[in-house]
Design an enzyme around this catalytic site. Sequence first.
Site, PDB file in Angstrom:
ATOM      1  N   ASP A 125       5.074   0.196  -7.708  1.00 57.49           N
ATOM      2  CA  ASP A 125       6.336   0.595  -8.345  1.00 57.49           C
ATOM      3  C   ASP A 125       7.010   1.717  -7.563  1.00 57.49           C
ATOM      4  OD1 ASP A 125       4.185   2.277  -9.169  1.00 57.49           O
ATOM      5  OD2 ASP A 125       5.321   2.963 -10.900  1.00 57.49           O
TER       6      ASP A 125
ATOM      7  N   GLU B 138       2.442   3.977 -11.528  1.00 56.12           N
ATOM      8  CA  GLU B 138       2.197   5.326 -11.019  1.00 56.12           C
ATOM      9  C   GLU B 138       3.429   6.197 -11.178  1.00 56.12           C
ATOM     10  OE1 GLU B 138       1.730   8.736  -8.259  1.00 56.12           O
ATOM     11  OE2 GLU B 138       3.348   7.266  -8.375  1.00 56.12           O
TER      12      GLU B 138
END
Length: 400
Positions: free
Chosen positions: A82, A147
């Site tokens: 991400d 994350e």
Amino acid sequence: MDRTQWENNEEIEIFRQYLRIPTVPPNLDYTPCVEFLKRQAASLELPVEVIYPVNNTDPVVIMKWLGSQPELPSILLNSHTDVVPVFRDKWSHDPFNADLDEEGRIYGRGAQDMKCVGTQYLGAIRALKASGYQPKRTVYLTYVPDEETGKYFTMRKLVQGVFKEMNVGFSLDEGMASEDESFAVYYAERTLWHLHLKFSGTAGHGSLLLANTAGEKLSYVVNKFMEFRKSQVQRLADDSTIDIGDVTTVNLTQIKGGVQSNVVPPVLVAVFDIRIAVTVDVAAFEKQIRDWCEEAGGGIELDFEMKCSPVHPTKIDASNPFWMAFKQALDSNGLKTRVRVFPATTDSYHIRQGGIPALGFSPINNTPILLHDHDEYLGAQTYLNGIEIYKKLIPAVADA
């Protein structure tokens, strides 16, 4: 190399393909990203598994490079898929087009944080396998979501479950770019708190001088925090051997409350982002905050939106054979390193919390630090140099 050579380079093209996949949470369809990674695993003839530890929308892609002694603790090469959101009007290039300019700069969200590392691992393994090398320890590559959201649900689940089955003994994860010729190596992270202070006090008409108001209490405590903050700024100014990761940062990020300008409110809330240095006694620091609240007149509630526990740093001495192998691989190639405490929080925090030694390292030097910034980019040659570095590092730790 010139622009044409970079454009025709297989490793550069793989990196640019990865950057073109917009993996910005929330409400993210990871399917194109997963398919891309599965194709990479197939090209390397690595077994690949896709699991969903938390929910059915956030996949973890796991590739496995079997070692000659698979009974030994394994090596983990972690990265997150991400990326943070973009403000497109602030970019000079489309953030998901992976444009390559004449100077060899590759623009894209995730260019530094941290899609580069995820594909540099692959490039290094491609070269190592082509040379006939097989690691002694099994090497796992994990590509994890969430994350950047700051929740880390997936990594916590992996540490508690799958990593035990994988017998992970050591992990490499992301670091940060360095603006000079050295490379930063991160062996620890500060302790993160998001603290809400709720100040209760006397309410009434704005024309009066009421006693024990929420505003007075807020002012006292905020001033104490700002005095402490100033001391940390001074420490940085006085000592050139330390950086932001070595001090405690305190930032007032939100103030909430009140109904209108002529009403003294019964409650005000102040929100602080606090990152506590590894050298600080966390319990004593919390006591200091509570003492300030009592000095302000009491009636103040501490509500921790996030209260991480301190985690022991990874040892960077002879007691850690993985560190010794890692450092020797860099030193033998004439690469200058600086050991640092990571200023923010990464997946490595949770890996270390699970008892697994971890180092944060991104092979990026002589480059502006642009993670989460507009016009994030990475030089094509810097990217290729990083693959060469991982070609040394991966065998070093895998054969330790």
